[in-house]
Design a protein around this motif. Structure first.
Motif, mmCIF file in Angstrom:
data_model
loop_
_atom_site.group_PDB
_atom_site.id
_atom_site.type_symbol
_atom_site.label_atom_id
_atom_site.label_comp_id
_atom_site.label_asym_id
_atom_site.label_seq_id
_atom_site.Cartn_x
_atom_site.Cartn_y
_atom_site.Cartn_z
ATOM 1 N N GLU A 140 2.012 2.272 -9.696
ATOM 2 C CA GLU A 140 0.680 2.224 -10.302
ATOM 3 C C GLU A 140 0.509 0.945 -11.129
ATOM 4 O O GLU A 140 -0.576 0.359 -11.161
ATOM 5 C CB GLU A 140 0.460 3.461 -11.182
ATOM 6 C CG GLU A 140 0.330 4.761 -10.398
ATOM 7 C CD GLU A 140 -0.783 4.699 -9.352
ATOM 8 O OE1 GLU A 140 -1.910 4.278 -9.705
ATOM 9 O OE2 GLU A 140 -0.519 5.052 -8.184
ATOM 10 N N LEU A 158 -5.706 -1.766 -0.844
ATOM 11 C CA LEU A 158 -4.475 -1.514 -1.597
ATOM 12 C C LEU A 158 -4.668 -0.397 -2.614
ATOM 13 O O LEU A 158 -3.826 0.497 -2.738
ATOM 14 C CB LEU A 158 -4.025 -2.799 -2.303
ATOM 15 C CG LEU A 158 -3.478 -3.901 -1.398
ATOM 16 C CD1 LEU A 158 -3.327 -5.200 -2.180
ATOM 17 C CD2 LEU A 158 -2.140 -3.489 -0.785
ATOM 18 N N GLN A 159 -5.789 -0.459 -3.349
ATOM 19 C CA GLN A 159 -6.038 0.570 -4.368
ATOM 20 C C GLN A 159 -6.195 1.945 -3.722
ATOM 21 O O GLN A 159 -5.860 2.973 -4.333
ATOM 22 C CB GLN A 159 -7.286 0.219 -5.185
ATOM 23 C CG GLN A 159 -7.228 -1.126 -5.909
ATOM 24 C CD GLN A 159 -6.121 -1.217 -6.939
ATOM 25 O OE1 GLN A 159 -5.646 -0.213 -7.472
ATOM 26 N NE2 GLN A 159 -5.686 -2.440 -7.241
ATOM 27 N N ALA A 174 0.829 -1.207 0.000
ATOM 28 C CA ALA A 174 0.000 0.000 0.000
ATOM 29 C C ALA A 174 0.867 1.263 0.000
ATOM 30 O O ALA A 174 0.476 2.304 -0.532
ATOM 31 C CB ALA A 174 -0.936 -0.004 1.205
ATOM 32 N N GLN A 175 2.056 1.146 0.583
ATOM 33 C CA GLN A 175 2.961 2.304 0.652
ATOM 34 C C GLN A 175 3.836 2.438 -0.588
ATOM 35 O O GLN A 175 4.046 3.546 -1.090
ATOM 36 C CB GLN A 175 3.870 2.172 1.891
ATOM 37 C CG GLN A 175 3.140 2.283 3.212
ATOM 38 C CD GLN A 175 4.065 1.997 4.397
ATOM 39 O OE1 GLN A 175 4.911 1.096 4.318
ATOM 40 N NE2 GLN A 175 3.908 2.732 5.463
ATOM 41 N N TYR A 176 4.371 1.315 -1.079
ATOM 42 C CA TYR A 176 5.454 1.374 -2.067
ATOM 43 C C TYR A 176 5.086 0.859 -3.457
ATOM 44 O O TYR A 176 5.893 1.000 -4.386
ATOM 45 C CB TYR A 176 6.659 0.571 -1.562
ATOM 46 C CG TYR A 176 7.157 1.019 -0.216
ATOM 47 C CD1 TYR A 176 7.508 2.351 0.001
ATOM 48 C CD2 TYR A 176 7.276 0.122 0.844
ATOM 49 C CE1 TYR A 176 7.957 2.772 1.244
ATOM 50 C CE2 TYR A 176 7.725 0.533 2.087
ATOM 51 C CZ TYR A 176 8.067 1.858 2.288
ATOM 52 O OH TYR A 176 8.510 2.270 3.512
ATOM 53 N N SER A 224 5.329 -5.348 -2.698
ATOM 54 C CA SER A 224 5.963 -4.826 -1.480
ATOM 55 C C SER A 224 7.396 -4.388 -1.747
ATOM 56 O O SER A 224 8.000 -3.671 -0.954
ATOM 57 C CB SER A 224 5.948 -5.884 -0.372
ATOM 58 O OG SER A 224 6.887 -6.913 -0.640
ATOM 59 N N ARG A 282 -4.522 2.814 -1.172
ATOM 60 C CA ARG A 282 -3.230 3.048 -0.510
ATOM 61 C C ARG A 282 -3.417 3.267 0.993
ATOM 62 O O ARG A 282 -2.899 4.223 1.578
ATOM 63 C CB ARG A 282 -2.480 4.214 -1.154
ATOM 64 C CG ARG A 282 -2.034 3.910 -2.591
ATOM 65 C CD ARG A 282 -1.001 4.888 -3.082
ATOM 66 N NE ARG A 282 -0.524 4.574 -4.432
ATOM 67 C CZ ARG A 282 0.458 3.713 -4.699
ATOM 68 N NH1 ARG A 282 1.049 3.085 -3.696
ATOM 69 N NH2 ARG A 282 0.828 3.484 -5.952
ATOM 70 N N ASP A 283 -4.151 2.341 1.596
ATOM 71 C CA ASP A 283 -4.420 2.356 3.035
ATOM 72 C C ASP A 283 -3.585 1.244 3.677
ATOM 73 O O ASP A 283 -4.013 0.084 3.715
ATOM 74 C CB ASP A 283 -5.916 2.110 3.272
ATOM 75 C CG ASP A 283 -6.274 2.016 4.742
ATOM 76 O OD1 ASP A 283 -5.379 2.164 5.600
ATOM 77 O OD2 ASP A 283 -7.464 1.773 5.039
ATOM 78 N N PRO A 284 -2.384 1.551 4.186
ATOM 79 C CA PRO A 284 -1.491 0.514 4.696
ATOM 80 C C PRO A 284 -2.092 -0.327 5.817
ATOM 81 O O PRO A 284 -2.059 -1.563 5.767
ATOM 82 C CB PRO A 284 -0.265 1.299 5.186
ATOM 83 C CG PRO A 284 -0.288 2.558 4.392
ATOM 84 C CD PRO A 284 -1.744 2.887 4.221
ATOM 85 N N LEU A 305 -0.366 -1.954 -8.824
ATOM 86 C CA LEU A 305 -1.771 -1.924 -8.427
ATOM 87 C C LEU A 305 -2.689 -2.359 -9.563
ATOM 88 O O LEU A 305 -3.722 -2.989 -9.331
ATOM 89 C CB LEU A 305 -2.154 -0.526 -7.924
ATOM 90 C CG LEU A 305 -1.461 -0.084 -6.631
ATOM 91 C CD1 LEU A 305 -1.909 1.322 -6.240
ATOM 92 C CD2 LEU A 305 -1.734 -1.050 -5.480
#
Length: 255
Positions: free
Chosen positions: A121, A209-210, A116-118, A161, A212-214, A124
């Motif tokens: 695009e 994940l889409q 989610a952090q790294y 990841s 971007r919520d870790p 994803l």
């Protein structure tokens, strides 16, 4: 003085390093066939002897292997994580099964947080595309396809990841899962109520994940694998109960 002369890198060494990085980053996978020597020379824009020398070097390092009449392949280095004896021990004891799920929950939760952090695009997009394929497989009620896509979805998260140690370790673990060492994943997708719950859980993982919520991604993965753990325990209990019921039935019928 600590300075040393700067020398240009030899072409075979440059080819070697590029192939090494592709293997390290998981782009070239164990068992994957490389293009023929002539094609590799064209792609690298070097001579065929340079490619030949690089391939020989990588063979010496155990990263490539040549099959007579078949070509050059990435060596199958994943199975070296555990001995054959230990793999047989895993397969024979339920304790290993549930420790495996617990291990996956911890590591994949961290992988989802990192993804989610790294994730790029493109990472994803790959995960989203796999989610679409899982939706389609669910509608077709094909447990084999659902189990295969489930593994690909989870591996895509680990790849996203961008931690190469985690990537190769988890590929090794997933290879054991594909071989049925721990449990038969298709069993999970043959039960109607379980299938629906699993799909919803993968939707939740993808959504986090889409977005971007870790922490949301970590929780979604942990909740999913906790559900897998409970479902597997329930399945094993049901099988034991059925065995006892059959023994009673056979006994009563023989009286």
């Amino acid at each position: 003085m600590p300075f040393q002369p700067v020398t240009p890198e030899r072409l075979p060494a440059a080819v070697t390093r590029q192939i090494e990085k592709l293997i390290l980053r998981g782009i070239l996978r164990p068992g994957e066939r490389l293009p023929a020597e002539r094609e590799l020379a064209e792609k690298f824009q070097v001579s065929r002897p340079s490619v030949r020398e690089a391939v020989a070097d990588l063979q010496d390092k155990g990263l490539l292997t040549t099959r007579a009449g078949a070509g050059i392949y990435v060596a199958d280095v994943l199975g070296s994580a555990f001995s054959d004896a230990l793999i047989r021990l895993f397969a024979d004891h339920d304790e290993a099964v549930f420790d495996y799920i617990s291990f996956r929950r911890d590591l994949e939760g961290l992988a989802a947080l990192r993804a989610a952090q790294y994730a790029s695009e493109t990472d994803l997009k790959v995960i989203g595309k796999l989610m679409e394929k899982m939706e389609a497989a669910h509608r077709k009620t094909n447990p084999a396809d659902e189990a295969r896509l489930d593994a690909e979805f989870h591996m895509a998260i680990i790849e996203a990841s961008h931690n190469v140690i985690m990537l190769h370790m988890m590929r090794s673990m997933f290879q054991l899962l594909r071989e049925g060492v721990f449990y038969n994943r298709q069993v999970m997708f043959k039960r109607r109520t379980t299938r629906g719950a699993l799909l919803d859980q993968h939707r939740a993982i993808n959504a986090a994940l889409q977005a971007r919520d870790p922490e949301g991604a970590r929780r979604a993965v942990e909740d999913h694998l906790s559900y897998v753990e409970r479902s597997l325990a329930d399945h094993q209990k049901a099988e034991r109960n059925e065995m006892v019921a059959r023994q009673r039935f056979d006994h009563e019928r023989s009286r």
